[in-house]
Design an enzyme around this catalytic site. Structure first.
Site, mmCIF file in Angstrom:
data_model
loop_
_atom_site.group_PDB
_atom_site.id
_atom_site.type_symbol
_atom_site.label_atom_id
_atom_site.label_comp_id
_atom_site.label_asym_id
_atom_site.label_seq_id
_atom_site.Cartn_x
_atom_site.Cartn_y
_atom_site.Cartn_z
ATOM 1 C CD GLU A 165 -13.956 16.123 -57.442
ATOM 2 O OE1 GLU A 165 -14.067 17.677 -57.347
ATOM 3 O OE2 GLU A 165 -14.577 16.265 -58.656
ATOM 4 C CG ASN A 166 -10.355 16.908 -49.260
ATOM 5 O OD1 ASN A 166 -9.480 16.621 -48.444
ATOM 6 N ND2 ASN A 166 -10.888 18.547 -48.988
#
Ligand code: BG6
Length: 468
Positions: free
Chosen positions: A363-364
Site C-alpha cells: 500500500e502506498n
C-alpha cells in the site's frame, strides 16, 4: 532506476472498501457494515443507508470491467481481500457459504485470464459481526479456531489459484483501533491493556497457524505478515526524544519481530512486566510462533511522524491511525498526512536490516480530492499531476532502497481504483488511477473514467520503472 526482473507491479484494494453487495448471496454482516463514519466513527446497531461501504464502488458486480482496466495498465499483481463474512456469514458455523466461495473463484479466474497474480489478504479490517458481538473478537481464544476453519476453507478452494497470502492487514493497528482491526466489541475506553495484548497474542498465534497450514496445504505458496509502517523520527537530537521515538517504534516492530523471529522480544517482556500484563499461553503456542515464521514482510507506507519525550512541545501529528507530533520539515496531504518519500527508503532499509526478509510494499498512495473534467475531444478525465508526483517521488526512493541492496518483491499502489476510505468512510478521498463516479451523498452513475495517472502508471510498468 533499475527495478529487478519479475518485479510485481500492481494495485491494491480491500473487499469492504470496494465490493458493496453487503447482504448479497448469503453474506453475513461484518464490523464494517455498522461503521458508517469509518474507523473513528460510532458503531451502529444495524447497517444504515448513509454507509458508503454497503454499495462501495459495486466491485462485486463490476469486477470484470475493472480487471480489464488493470490489465490494460499492465498489472502483474492485484491485491484484494476476502470478506470473511461472505465465506462464513456468522463466523462460527461449520460449513462455508458456497456462493461466497464461488464469487472469489470467479474473481481469481478473471485475474489469471490476464496473467495477473492475485495477492490475498485473509482478514482486512473486517470480522463477521457475530464474532465481534458474541465473542468480543480476538480477545476470545475461540477466534483462533474460527480463523483456522476459514483459512483451511479458502486455502483448499483457492490454493491452486493464489500463491501470495497476507494473514492480517496492518496487524499492529489493533493497538489503536481494536474494533475494526481486531473485532473487539468492548469499547476502547474500557478495554484493559491486558485484554488487548491477550487479543494480540491470539492473532499472532492464528497468523503462525495459518502460515503452517498454508505451507502444508499449498507447497510453494508465499505467506507474509502485513504491517502499518510509519517511521518514527525523534523530533530533536535530545536523547530523551530519541528514546521516546525508539519506544514508540518498538510498539510497531514488535509485530514484525514476532512474525519473523518467532518470539516475544525483550523490550515487550519488559513492557508486560511494567504494566502487569501476563499473557495466557497454551501448550504449543511458543513452538507454533517459533517454527512457523513468514516468508516475506509486507507493509503499507503513507507517511512518517515525529516523537518527543514531551509531546506538548509540538503540534499533535495527524496520521494514519497512530499519532505522534508534526514534523516541521514536511508538507501534508489534504487529510493532514505528512508527505515523506524518503521515509519509504528509510523504512525499507530499516526492515531489511532488522529482518533480512524480502519486502513487499502493498500500500502506498495519495488520498486527494479529484475533479472530473471534460477534455476538448469530449472524454472525461482527472488531471491528477499531484498524484503522479507523489507516486513518482516514492518510487524513486524504492529504487534507491533497491540500490541499497534491499530485496523488494513488488509494489501495489493503494486504491488503484477509487474506493471508500477506511478512516473516514468517504469516497471523496480518492487514490485511484481510475475515477469512479460516486459521491458521498450516494449519487453518481458508478461509471469508471481513466485519470491522467492511468497512462503514467501504464508506462511505469511497461518500462519496469525506468520511465518514472
Ligand atoms: C490503510 C488501510 O491503513 O490505509 C486501508 O490498510 C486504507 O484499508 C488505507 O484505506 C488508506 O487510509 P484511508 O483512511 O485514506 O482510506
Amino acid at each position: 532506476m533499475k527495478f529487478p526482473d519479475g518485479f510485481l507491479w500492481g494495485g491494491a484494494v480491500a473487499a469492504n472498501q470496494c465490493e458493496g453487495a453487503y447482504n448479497e448471496d448469503g453474506k453475513g454482516l461484518s464490523t464494517q457494515d455498522v461503521t458508517p463514519r469509518g474507523i473513528k466513527g460510532p458503531v451502529t446497531k444495524e447497517p444504515t443507508s448513509d454507509n458508503m461501504k454497503l454499495v462501495g464502488i459495486d466491485f462485486y458486480h463490476r469486477y470484470k470491467e475493472d480487471i480489464k482496466l488493470f490489465a490494460e495498465m499492465g498489472f502483474k499483481v492485484f491485491r484484494t481481500s476476502i470478506a470473511w463474512s461472505r465465506i462464513f456469514p456468522n463466523g462460527d458455523e461449520k460449513e462455508p457459504n458456497e456462493k461466497g466461495l464461488q464469487f472469489y473463484d470467479d474473481l481469481f479466474d478473471e485475474l489469471l485470464k490476464y496473467g495477473i497474480e492475485p495477492l490475498v489478504t485473509i482478514s482486512h479490517y473486517e470480522t463477521p459481526l457475530n464474532l465481534s458481538v458474541q465473542y468480543d473478537g480476538w480477545i476470545n481464544r475461540d477466534m483462533i479456531s474460527f480463523y483456522e476453519r476459514y483459512v483451511r476453507t479458502i486455502f483448499k478452494r483457492f490454493g491452486g489459484k493464489v500463491k501470495y497470502w497476507l494473514t492480517f492487514n496492518e496487524i499492529n493497528s489493533v493497538l489503536h483501533e481494536p474494533f475494526l482491526s481486531g473485532g473487539i466489541y468492548t469499547d476502547k475506553s474500557r478495554l484493559k491493556k491486558r485484554d488487548l495484548y491477550q487479543a494480540i497474542h491470539h492473532e499472532l498465534v492464528a497468523s503462525a497457524l495459518a502460515t503452517k497450514i498454508g505451507h502444508e496445504m499449498m507447497p510453494g505458496c508465499k505467506i507474509g505478515c502485513m504491517i502499518l509502517s510509519m517511521p518514527i523520527y525523534a523530533l530533536t537530537s535530545n536523547p530523551d526524544d530519541v528514546i521516546a521515538a525508539m519506544k514508540s517504534d518498538h510498539m510497531n516492530t514488535f509485530f514484525g519481530d514476532m512474525h519473523v523471529r518467532g518470539q516475544y522480544p525483550g523490550y515487550m517482556k519488559r513492557y508486560f512486566r511494567e504494566n502487569n500484563i501476563q499473557i495466557q499461553m497454551e501448550d504449543g503456542d511458543e513452538e507454533l510462533l517459533r517454527d512457523h515464521t513468514v516468508d516475506f514482510v509486507s507493509f503499507s507506507y503513507y507517511m512518517s511522524i515525529c516523537e518527543a519525550a514531551d509531546r506538548s512541545v509540538a503540534q499533535a501529528g495527524e496520521g494514519n491511525l497512530m499519532g505522534g507530533v508534526t514534523n516541521p520539515y514536511l508538507k501534508q496531504s489534504e487529510w493532514g498526512w505528512a508527505i515523506d518519500p524518503q521515509g519509504l527508503r528509510y523504512v525499507l532499509n530499516q526492515f531489511y536490516d532488522r529482518w533480512q526478509k524480502p519486502l513487499f510494499i502493498v500500500e502506498n498512495g495519495l488520498g486527494a480530492i479529484d475533479e472530473l473534467v471534460t477534455q476538448p475531444d469530449g472524454t472525461k478525465t482527472v488531471l491528477d499531476d499531484y498524484r503522479i508526483n507523489y507516486l513518482r517521488d516514492h518510487l524513486i526512493q524504492v529504487g534507491e532502497a533497491i540500490e541499497d541492496g534491499v530485496p523488494v518483491m513488488g509494489y501495489t499502489s493503494w486504491g488503484c481504483i477509487d474506493l471508500v476510505s477506511a478512516s473516514t468512510a468517504e469516497l471523496k478521498k480518492r487514490y485511484g488511477f481510475i475515477y469512479v463516479d460516486r459521491n458521498d451523498d450516494g449519487t453518481g452513475t458508478l461509471k469508471r473514467y481513466k485519470k491522467k495517472s492511468f497512462d503514467w502508471y501504464k508506462n511505469v510498468i511497461e518500462s519496469n520503472g525506468e520511465n518514472l
